[in-house]
Design an enzyme around this catalytic site. Structure first.
Site, mmCIF file in Angstrom:
data_model
loop_
_atom_site.group_PDB
_atom_site.id
_atom_site.type_symbol
_atom_site.label_atom_id
_atom_site.label_comp_id
_atom_site.label_asym_id
_atom_site.label_seq_id
_atom_site.Cartn_x
_atom_site.Cartn_y
_atom_site.Cartn_z
ATOM 1 N N HIS A 134 0.839 -1.204 0.000
ATOM 2 C CA HIS A 134 0.000 0.000 0.000
ATOM 3 C C HIS A 134 0.872 1.252 0.000
ATOM 4 C CE1 HIS A 134 -4.185 -1.583 1.368
ATOM 5 N NE2 HIS A 134 -3.675 -2.274 0.377
ATOM 6 N N PRO B 202 -3.931 0.278 18.907
ATOM 7 C CA PRO B 202 -3.682 -0.178 17.534
ATOM 8 C C PRO B 202 -3.797 0.896 16.455
ATOM 9 C CG PRO B 202 -5.831 -0.932 18.292
ATOM 10 C CD PRO B 202 -5.170 -0.277 19.466
HETATM 11 C C1 PHB Z 1 -5.731 -4.431 10.914
HETATM 12 O O1 PHB Z 1 -5.872 -4.637 9.706
HETATM 13 O O2 PHB Z 1 -5.997 -5.309 11.760
HETATM 14 C C2 PHB Z 1 -5.272 -3.094 11.370
HETATM 15 C C3 PHB Z 1 -4.835 -2.171 10.437
HETATM 16 C C4 PHB Z 1 -4.423 -0.922 10.839
HETATM 17 C C5 PHB Z 1 -4.433 -0.604 12.169
HETATM 18 C C6 PHB Z 1 -4.849 -1.529 13.115
HETATM 19 C C7 PHB Z 1 -5.267 -2.778 12.718
HETATM 20 O O3 PHB Z 1 -4.039 0.648 12.552
#
Ligand code: PHB
Ligand code: APR
Length: 397
Positions: free
Chosen positions: A75, A296
């Site tokens: 990406h 996350p």
């Molecule tokens: C995921 O695809 O699980 C994911 C992607 C980006 C993030 C957190 C999780 O910031």
């Protein structure tokens, strides 16, 4: 009690333990991994999905990049959805050519497990009551039970790769460590669905109803998240409720593209920032989630685990090949400099994009304005991009 010997005893067969084990094995240094769960449990966990270039390179170096290079999606950017509009963060042009790879942690784990098995290196699954001893001595050892038998494992060093709830961090006397922590008043409800992703890049959406993230695992498999109150449970969320809420948080034009379907996984994760200092006690080293947690939002958790692994691996190489034991005490400070930068970025992305229940009107306007400033300015977008693709790994000397 049976006695076993190895050079590096690794606690935990998550991405940190498996990747460290693979790199050391390739370098001719012997490891033995003790894992509490079964192989199916370890291989079945759905976790992160965005790999920085540094981690991609490290997986290739470990000889486990083949399937990632075929199936992973490169990406060049991602979208921020603010005030009903999409803003493109063009990672590649903003960072002089850097990109990220979309490849699930589940797949990384499977590739590492397969490589370890092919190499004939030992992982003892369902190891019970793992306990490190004599960490400050020249000969640390562990005790554990496996298949109803008690074992003593003697080693040169112990790598604590056993995640946030593991035994390694807890075996350091509390007066030797300092903990830094923030718990956020919300969690992420995530679902996985066998549906084409809504967009060809990830979309991070700020909305007055709460944050939403549209991610993916492949061109036919989507991963979506919603900010939910900390006390919510998955039982509160039917698939229909999830899809309706996701649509409500996305710009209308994008929401119209959403393909829905039955969820194949649904879970809620709390959001937390956590760092323990230092990450070493005698001959025990902490790596990955055992030492630090990030919310996350910046996609940094798995990538920080990889940079810890890279640092410890490079130090251990010099220890075994050149007798450079002086480098061991640099491990923690090298790791922590990069970790705190990622902690800051993850905290910032979280603060900017989520709704905080206790925030007053002024704080909300400031957050909105700060985000608009960053997004409207090239310098701001560059700052976001260089953190998102991952800051450089620090050399060990
Ligand atoms: C995921 O695809 O699980 C994911 C992607 C980006 C993030 C957190 C999780 O910031
Ligand atoms: N004895 C043996 N193994 C243990 C013990 C124990 N006492 N406690 C935990 N484990 C095992 C867990 O079962 C798990 O398989 O240690 C492993 C830790 O793996 P992870 O939690 O995945 O941590 P880590 O390998 O550091 O991975 C980094 O990045 O994206 C983030 O949180 C995500 O897990 C991910 C992390």
């Amino acid at each position: 009690m049976k006695t076993l010997k190895t050079q590096i005893a690794i606690i935990g067969a998550g991405p940190s333990g498996l990747l460290l084990g693979q790199l050391l094995h390739e370098a001719g240094i012997e490891t033995l991994i003790l894992e509490r769960q079964t192989p199916d449990y370890v291989a079945g966990r759905i976790r992160a999905g965005v790999l920085e270039q540094g981690m991609v390179d490290l997986l290739r170096q470990a000889g486990v990049g083949r399937r990632m290079d075929i199936e992973g999606l490169v990406h060049d950017g991602f979208e921020l959805a603010l005030n009903g509009q999409l803003t493109h963060i063009d990672l590649k042009s903003l960072t002089g050519g850097k990109t990220v790879m979309i490849y699930g942690q589940t797949e990384v784990t499977r590739d590492l497990m397969a490589a370890r098995q092919a190499a004939g290196a030992i992982t003892l699954y369902e190891a019970r009551n793992v306990q490190p001893h004599d960490l400050k001595s020249q000969q640390p050892w562990l005790t554990f039970e496996h298949d109803g038998e008690s074992f003593r494992l003697e080693c040169d060093y112990i790598a604590g790769c056993d995640g946030f709830h593991g035994v390694a961090r807890q075996s350091i006397p509390t007066e030797h460590v300092k903990v830094f922590e923030r718990v956020y008043p919300f969690g992420w409800l995530g679902i996985l669905a066998e549906t084409p992703p809504i967009h060809d890049e990830l979309v991070y959406a700020k909305h007055e109803r709460g944050f939403a993230l549209c991610s993916m695992r492949s061109p036919t498999r989507s991963r979506y998240y919603l900010q939910v109150p900390a006390e919510e449970t998955v039982e509160d969320w039917s698939d229909q409720r999830f899809w309706d809420e996701l649509k409500a948080r996305l710009p209308a034009e994008l929401a119209a593209q959403l393909v829905t379907g039955p969820s194949i996984e649904k879970s809620i994760a709390p959001l937390r920032s956590f760092v323990v200092e230092p990450m070493q006690y005698g001959r025990l080293f902490l790596l990955g989630d055992a030492a630090h947690i990030v919310p996350p939002t910046g996609a940094k958790g798995l990538n920080l685990a990889a940079s810890d692994v890279s640092t410890l691996f490079n130090i251990l190489l010099k220890v075994y090949r050149e007798g450079r034991v002086d480098l061991l005490e640099k491990y923690s400070q090298i790791c922590l400099r990069r970790i705190w930068k990622a902690e800051r970025f993850s905290w910032w992305m979280t603060s900017m994009l989520h709704q905080f229940p206790e925030a007053d009107g002024f704080s909300q306007r400031i957050a909105q304005s700060e985000l608009e400033y960053f997004v409207d300015s090239e310098a701001g977008r560059k700052t976001i991009a260089e953190n998102y693709v991952g800051l450089p790994y620090e050399a060990i000397e």
